[in-house]
Design an enzyme around this catalytic site. Structure first.
Site, PDB file in Angstrom:
ATOM      1  N   ASP A  12      44.785  59.178  67.789  1.00  0.00           N
ATOM      2  CA  ASP A  12      45.029  57.844  67.399  1.00  0.00           C
ATOM      3  C   ASP A  12      46.301  58.029  66.574  1.00  0.00           C
ATOM      4  OD1 ASP A  12      44.846  54.929  67.264  1.00  0.00           O
ATOM      5  OD2 ASP A  12      44.192  55.341  65.125  1.00  0.00           O
ATOM      6  N   ASP A  14      47.755  54.842  64.063  1.00  0.00           N
ATOM      7  CA  ASP A  14      48.093  53.862  62.976  1.00  0.00           C
ATOM      8  C   ASP A  14      46.745  54.219  62.257  1.00  0.00           C
ATOM      9  OD1 ASP A  14      50.316  52.304  63.201  1.00  0.00           O
ATOM     10  OD2 ASP A  14      49.364  51.625  64.900  1.00  0.00           O
TER      11      ASP A  14
END
Length: 235
Positions: A12, A14
């Site tokens: 991922d 953020d």
């Protein structure tokens, strides 16, 4: 109990690679202030990792805002664009990415971030994102057909970028995530997942029996590659 052995990695972005979740929180509260609202972690936990339009719709509903998702995003985008140019990596991620790249471990990024925001966030950080090449899947990519985390599609499609297409191979994929929707998406994709949550998110998610990460770390600095069948750090 030994960890499952893996041979490919999905990240991922953020809140996992970049300290950008704090940017989203700050800007969201700036936009909410005229309406007398403040975003809590209970609400934020529902937004993390989702495509922008989905997150905006969820925030509007939770805060009872007199805005459409497009109107809210327009207000936020102006403030976010400048902040994104200064966002920095979180502890441990540069070392891990360079290590995996050095040993030619297949890896990709699967982020709910829009492609234009991904470009802004990463333009000054080529030393971190360069090793991924074109193995990047953003939340507004047409291949996802609007399906965001916790739907597993983004991880299934990111794995395909690495040539991983069957159930058995997906069992050897390790996902790094900070958001609860992402953990659920990784599990639904049949993959292993290391959860690296913000301490405030841990408080909110306490008692969530449907959240089942393979392992939890407070920072990527604590990750030990050889415990997962990956090459050990040399320093």
């Amino acid at each position: 109990m030994p960890h499952p052995q893996v041979n490919a990695v999905l990240f991922d972005m953020d809140g996992l690679m970049l300290d950008s979740e704090n940017v989203y929180t700050h800007v969201s509260n700036e936009v909410l202030k005229p309406y007398g609202k403040v975003m809590t972690w209970e609400v934020k936990s529902q937004l993390m990792g989702r495509p922008a339009h989905d997150s905006a719709a969820t925030l509007i509903k939770a805060m009872d805002l007199p805005l459409t998702p497009d109107e809210l995003l327009a207000k936020m985008d102006v403030k976010l664009a400048e902040a994104f140019t200064k966002v920095q990596p979180l502890p441990g991620v540069v070392k891990l990415v360079h290590h995996l790249a050095k040993h030619k471990i297949p890896m990709a990024i699967a982020t709910g971030s829009k492609q234009k925001n991904y470009a802004i966030k990463t333009a000054h950080l080529d030393y971190l994102f360069g090793p991924f090449g074109t193995n990047v899947l953003c939340g507004d990519d047409s291949i996802l057909e609007g399906k965001g985390k916790p739907d597993p599609t983004i991880f299934l499609e990111a794995a395909k970028m690495l040539g991983i297409t069957d159930d058995e191979s997906r069992k050897k994929v390790l996902v790094f995530e900070d958001g609860a929707p992402g953990v659920r998406a990784a599990r639904a994709a049949g993959m292993e997942v290391v959860w690296v949550p913000d301490p405030e998110l841990v408080k909110v998610m306490s008692g969530s029996d449907d959240l089942d990460p393979t392992h939890t770390h407070s920072t990527l600095e604590d990750f030990v590659p050889e415990e997962w069948g990956l090459p050990p750090y040399s320093d």
